[in-house]
Design a protein around this motif. Structure first.
Motif, PDB file in Angstrom:
ATOM      1  N   HIS A  59       7.573  -8.089  -3.906  1.00 54.18           N
ATOM      2  CA  HIS A  59       7.872  -7.723  -2.697  1.00 54.18           C
ATOM      3  C   HIS A  59       7.276  -6.549  -2.307  1.00 54.18           C
ATOM      4  CE1 HIS A  59      11.772 -10.467  -2.669  1.00 54.18           C
ATOM      5  NE2 HIS A  59      11.262 -10.434  -3.701  1.00 54.18           N
ATOM      6  N   VAL A  60       6.564  -5.929  -2.934  1.00 55.54           N
ATOM      7  CA  VAL A  60       5.784  -4.644  -2.482  1.00 55.54           C
ATOM      8  C   VAL A  60       4.385  -4.857  -2.646  1.00 55.54           C
ATOM      9  CG1 VAL A  60       7.844  -3.126  -2.897  1.00 55.54           C
ATOM     10  CG2 VAL A  60       5.919  -3.449  -4.426  1.00 55.54           C
ATOM     11  N   GLY A  61       3.778  -5.771  -3.062  1.00 56.84           N
ATOM     12  CA  GLY A  61       2.315  -6.067  -3.371  1.00 56.84           C
ATOM     13  C   GLY A  61       1.263  -6.075  -2.286  1.00 56.84           C
ATOM     14  N   GLY A  62       1.740  -6.236  -1.235  1.00 61.44           N
ATOM     15  CA  GLY A  62       0.862  -5.878  -0.034  1.00 61.44           C
ATOM     16  C   GLY A  62       1.041  -4.388   0.882  1.00 61.44           C
ATOM     17  N   ASN A  63       1.874  -3.604   0.115  1.00 61.80           N
ATOM     18  CA  ASN A  63       2.285  -2.279   0.785  1.00 61.80           C
ATOM     19  C   ASN A  63       0.873  -1.703   1.059  1.00 61.80           C
ATOM     20  OD1 ASN A  63       5.000  -2.947   0.829  1.00 61.80           O
ATOM     21  ND2 ASN A  63       5.365  -1.066  -0.336  1.00 61.80           N
ATOM     22  N   LEU A  64       0.371  -1.199   0.227  1.00 62.81           N
ATOM     23  CA  LEU A  64      -0.854  -0.260   0.207  1.00 62.81           C
ATOM     24  C   LEU A  64      -1.779  -0.802   1.087  1.00 62.81           C
ATOM     25  CD1 LEU A  64      -0.722   1.175  -3.249  1.00 62.81           C
ATOM     26  CD2 LEU A  64       0.345   2.008  -1.305  1.00 62.81           C
ATOM     27  N   GLU A  65      -2.339  -1.997   1.069  1.00 62.83           N
ATOM     28  CA  GLU A  65      -3.407  -2.269   1.971  1.00 62.83           C
ATOM     29  C   GLU A  65      -3.035  -2.690   3.345  1.00 62.83           C
ATOM     30  OE1 GLU A  65      -6.557  -6.181   1.885  1.00 62.83           O
ATOM     31  OE2 GLU A  65      -5.420  -5.628   0.044  1.00 62.83           O
ATOM     32  N   LEU A  66      -1.877  -2.955   3.419  1.00 64.36           N
ATOM     33  CA  LEU A  66      -1.255  -2.961   4.995  1.00 64.36           C
ATOM     34  C   LEU A  66      -1.422  -1.779   5.794  1.00 64.36           C
ATOM     35  CD1 LEU A  66       1.415  -5.673   4.624  1.00 64.36           C
ATOM     36  CD2 LEU A  66      -0.843  -6.122   5.882  1.00 64.36           C
ATOM     37  N   LYS A  67      -0.578  -0.866   4.765  1.00 64.73           N
ATOM     38  CA  LYS A  67      -0.722   0.619   5.406  1.00 64.73           C
ATOM     39  C   LYS A  67      -1.932   1.081   5.627  1.00 64.73           C
ATOM     40  CE  LYS A  67       1.266   5.159   3.831  1.00 64.73           C
ATOM     41  NZ  LYS A  67       1.810   5.979   2.699  1.00 64.73           N
ATOM     42  N   LYS A  68      -2.780   0.884   4.872  1.00 70.32           N
ATOM     43  CA  LYS A  68      -4.384   1.531   4.890  1.00 70.32           C
ATOM     44  C   LYS A  68      -5.042   0.988   6.405  1.00 70.32           C
ATOM     45  CE  LYS A  68      -8.822   2.040   2.761  1.00 70.32           C
ATOM     46  NZ  LYS A  68      -9.640   1.376   1.430  1.00 70.32           N
ATOM     47  N   GLU A  69      -4.690  -0.313   6.438  1.00 70.31           N
ATOM     48  CA  GLU A  69      -5.193  -1.019   7.428  1.00 70.31           C
ATOM     49  C   GLU A  69      -4.491  -0.998   8.869  1.00 70.31           C
ATOM     50  OE1 GLU A  69      -6.963  -5.447   8.946  1.00 70.31           O
ATOM     51  OE2 GLU A  69      -7.255  -4.733   6.740  1.00 70.31           O
ATOM     52  N   PHE A  70      -3.474  -0.584   8.849  1.00 70.31           N
ATOM     53  CA  PHE A  70      -2.814  -0.577  10.241  1.00 70.31           C
ATOM     54  C   PHE A  70      -1.935   1.010  10.458  1.00 70.31           C
ATOM     55  CE2 PHE A  70      -2.753  -5.117   9.086  1.00 70.31           C
ATOM     56  CZ  PHE A  70      -3.020  -5.701  10.350  1.00 70.31           C
ATOM     57  N   ASN A  71      -2.124   1.787   9.522  1.00 69.35           N
ATOM     58  CA  ASN A  71      -1.535   2.945   9.506  1.00 69.35           C
ATOM     59  C   ASN A  71      -0.042   2.931   9.563  1.00 69.35           C
ATOM     60  OD1 ASN A  71      -1.682   5.687   9.455  1.00 69.35           O
ATOM     61  ND2 ASN A  71      -1.933   5.945  11.516  1.00 69.35           N
ATOM     62  N   SER A 112       5.083  -9.373  -0.062  1.00 70.78           N
ATOM     63  CA  SER A 112       4.422  -9.651  -1.582  1.00 70.78           C
ATOM     64  C   SER A 112       2.752  -9.450  -1.680  1.00 70.78           C
ATOM     65  CB  SER A 112       4.906 -10.872  -2.126  1.00 70.78           C
ATOM     66  OG  SER A 112       4.508 -11.855  -1.213  1.00 70.78           O
ATOM     67  N   GLU A 113       2.022 -10.003  -0.586  1.00 66.95           N
ATOM     68  CA  GLU A 113       0.589  -9.822  -0.467  1.00 66.95           C
ATOM     69  C   GLU A 113       0.114  -9.587   0.962  1.00 66.95           C
ATOM     70  OE1 GLU A 113      -1.405 -13.619  -1.370  1.00 66.95           O
ATOM     71  OE2 GLU A 113       0.509 -14.666  -0.705  1.00 66.95           O
ATOM     72  N   SER A 114      -0.941  -9.201   1.174  1.00 71.48           N
ATOM     73  CA  SER A 114      -1.371  -8.472   2.239  1.00 71.48           C
ATOM     74  C   SER A 114      -2.049  -9.589   3.237  1.00 71.48           C
ATOM     75  CB  SER A 114      -2.381  -7.355   2.210  1.00 71.48           C
ATOM     76  OG  SER A 114      -3.480  -7.814   1.527  1.00 71.48           O
ATOM     77  N   ILE A 128       8.561   2.450  -5.113  1.00 64.33           N
ATOM     78  CA  ILE A 128       8.026   1.656  -4.283  1.00 64.33           C
ATOM     79  C   ILE A 128       6.692   2.383  -3.773  1.00 64.33           C
ATOM     80  CG2 ILE A 128       8.287   1.113  -1.458  1.00 64.33           C
ATOM     81  CD1 ILE A 128      11.217   0.798  -2.089  1.00 64.33           C
ATOM     82  N   PRO A 129       5.590   1.514  -3.777  1.00 60.32           N
ATOM     83  CA  PRO A 129       4.211   2.247  -3.462  1.00 60.32           C
ATOM     84  C   PRO A 129       4.220   2.583  -1.991  1.00 60.32           C
ATOM     85  CG  PRO A 129       3.874  -0.138  -4.703  1.00 60.32           C
ATOM     86  CD  PRO A 129       5.408   0.046  -4.226  1.00 60.32           C
ATOM     87  N   GLY A 130       3.708   3.806  -1.844  1.00 59.92           N
ATOM     88  CA  GLY A 130       3.245   4.343  -0.581  1.00 59.92           C
ATOM     89  C   GLY A 130       4.282   4.541   0.502  1.00 59.92           C
ATOM     90  N   ILE A 131       5.550   4.759  -0.307  1.00 55.50           N
ATOM     91  CA  ILE A 131       6.646   4.989   0.621  1.00 55.50           C
ATOM     92  C   ILE A 131       6.679   6.370   1.433  1.00 55.50           C
ATOM     93  CG2 ILE A 131       8.108   6.384  -1.252  1.00 55.50           C
ATOM     94  CD1 ILE A 131      10.525   4.713  -0.355  1.00 55.50           C
ATOM     95  N   ASP A 132       7.088   6.206   2.721  1.00 52.56           N
ATOM     96  CA  ASP A 132       6.977   7.335   3.613  1.00 52.56           C
ATOM     97  C   ASP A 132       8.468   7.877   4.004  1.00 52.56           C
ATOM     98  OD1 ASP A 132       3.851   7.693   4.075  1.00 52.56           O
ATOM     99  OD2 ASP A 132       4.536   5.369   4.590  1.00 52.56           O
ATOM    100  N   ILE A 133       9.159   6.760   4.245  1.00 53.78           N
ATOM    101  CA  ILE A 133      10.618   7.034   4.819  1.00 53.78           C
ATOM    102  C   ILE A 133      11.737   6.618   3.827  1.00 53.78           C
ATOM    103  CG2 ILE A 133      12.085   6.600   6.796  1.00 53.78           C
ATOM    104  CD1 ILE A 133       9.662   6.133   8.503  1.00 53.78           C
ATOM    105  N   VAL A 134      12.397   7.542   3.374  1.00 51.66           N
ATOM    106  CA  VAL A 134      13.354   7.231   2.433  1.00 51.66           C
ATOM    107  C   VAL A 134      14.881   7.098   2.945  1.00 51.66           C
ATOM    108  CG1 VAL A 134      14.705   8.271   0.447  1.00 51.66           C
ATOM    109  CG2 VAL A 134      12.269   8.705   0.786  1.00 51.66           C
ATOM    110  N   HIS A 179      10.296  -4.612  -6.795  1.00 45.09           N
ATOM    111  CA  HIS A 179       9.523  -5.794  -7.519  1.00 45.09           C
ATOM    112  C   HIS A 179       8.244  -5.919  -6.944  1.00 45.09           C
ATOM    113  CE1 HIS A 179      13.317  -7.504  -9.977  1.00 45.09           C
ATOM    114  NE2 HIS A 179      12.887  -6.245 -10.483  1.00 45.09           N
ATOM    115  N   ALA A 180       7.289  -6.259  -7.707  1.00 44.55           N
ATOM    116  CA  ALA A 180       5.912  -6.604  -7.468  1.00 44.55           C
ATOM    117  C   ALA A 180       5.652  -7.482  -6.237  1.00 44.55           C
ATOM    118  CB  ALA A 180       4.845  -6.775  -8.382  1.00 44.55           C
TER     119      ALA A 180
END
Length: 253
Positions: free
Chosen positions: A59-71, A31-33, A84-90, A56-57
């Motif tokens: 549950h996904v609020g940390g997605n983009l920052e974590l994706k950016k930092e850890f690839n 929910s947060e990074s 879902i923000p930043g989704i890669d695998i469906v 819901h926010a």
């Protein structure tokens, strides 16, 4: 693998699943990074994947920052791919996804939202149920029908009874109070209430719960229990109408 409980926001839980040998990890519902990053960095873990149960926010609020930092790669259900923000695998319903040689079953469980899923890690006997099944409660219905929610809960009930339930929020005390209000003479419920109350006083999480306890004590799962329905005077209600009755009572509790 180890499962780590990460408190987030006011009452959310995220979960980090760690392969102790490889130090690779995935996180469920960040929910947060910040608390996730703190734990990963402190324990020198490599966050490979971010798993979302629904859009819901909180549950996904940390997605983009974590994706950016850890690839990391972000996973979510196919019906939620636009939400879902930043989704890669469906992911698809009943799909088996593999993490670090552990098979993970994906089940579509609409009700709380239309695209909700749970993740069942077979080797770990752990189900991450998001906001579908809570410890001694269940989620509100925002996008799904009562019939859908009943069928979704049946999917969780069909898992092995020793499954550990890792849910999305610390709502357990409120849920137990409601269960006791309805099932007033259940000594096991009162014992569980006292046990978890002591845990929370000692700043311990109430999760995970055992599916066997949920089946035995969670009144939201008793829609097919004729004896229990008769005890409440609801024996003439079918499964869906009984569940609706209980869910509506909880919404106004």
């Amino acid at each position: 693998m180890d499962i780590h409980i990460i408190p987030c926001l006011k009452d959310n839980y995220a979960y980090i699943v760690e392969n102790k040998k490889t130090k690779n990890a995935c996180v469920i519902d960040p929910s947060e990074s910040a608390p996730i990053k703190d734990f990963l960095n402190k324990n020198k873990l490599n966050l490979k994947f971010i798993l979302n149960t629904h859009h819901h926010a909180d549950h996904v609020g940390g997605n983009l920052e974590l994706k950016k930092e850890f690839n990391s790669k972000i996973l979510g259900f196919e019906k939620d791919k636009e939400r879902i923000p930043g989704i890669d695998i469906v992911l698809k319903n009943r799909q088996i996804w593999n993490f670090e040689n552990s098979d993970v079953l994906i089940e579509h469980v609409p009700g709380h939202t239309s695209g909700h899923i749970f993740y069942y890690f077979k080797n770990e006997e752990a189900a991450f149920t998001g906001d579908t099944l809570f410890s001694f409660g269940c989620g509100r219905l925002f996008e799904g029908s009562y019939l859908e929610m009943v069928n979704s809960l049946k999917k969780i009930k069909s898992l092995p009874s020793k499954t550990k339930i890792f849910c999305g929020h610390e709502y357990t005390m409120s849920n137990l109070k409601f269960c006791i209000e309805i099932d007033k003479n259940n000594a096991e419920l009162k014992k569980k209430y006292n046990q978890i109350s002591n845990n929370i006083k000692n700043k311990l999480p109430s999760v995970p719960s055992d599916l066997s306890d949920e089946m035995n004590l969670n009144i939201f799962l008793k829609f097919d229990d004729y004896k229990f329905k008769k005890q409440l005077g609801f024996q003439d209600l079918n499964e869906v109408d009984f569940f609706k009755k209980i869910r509506d009572l909880k919404d106004n509790f």
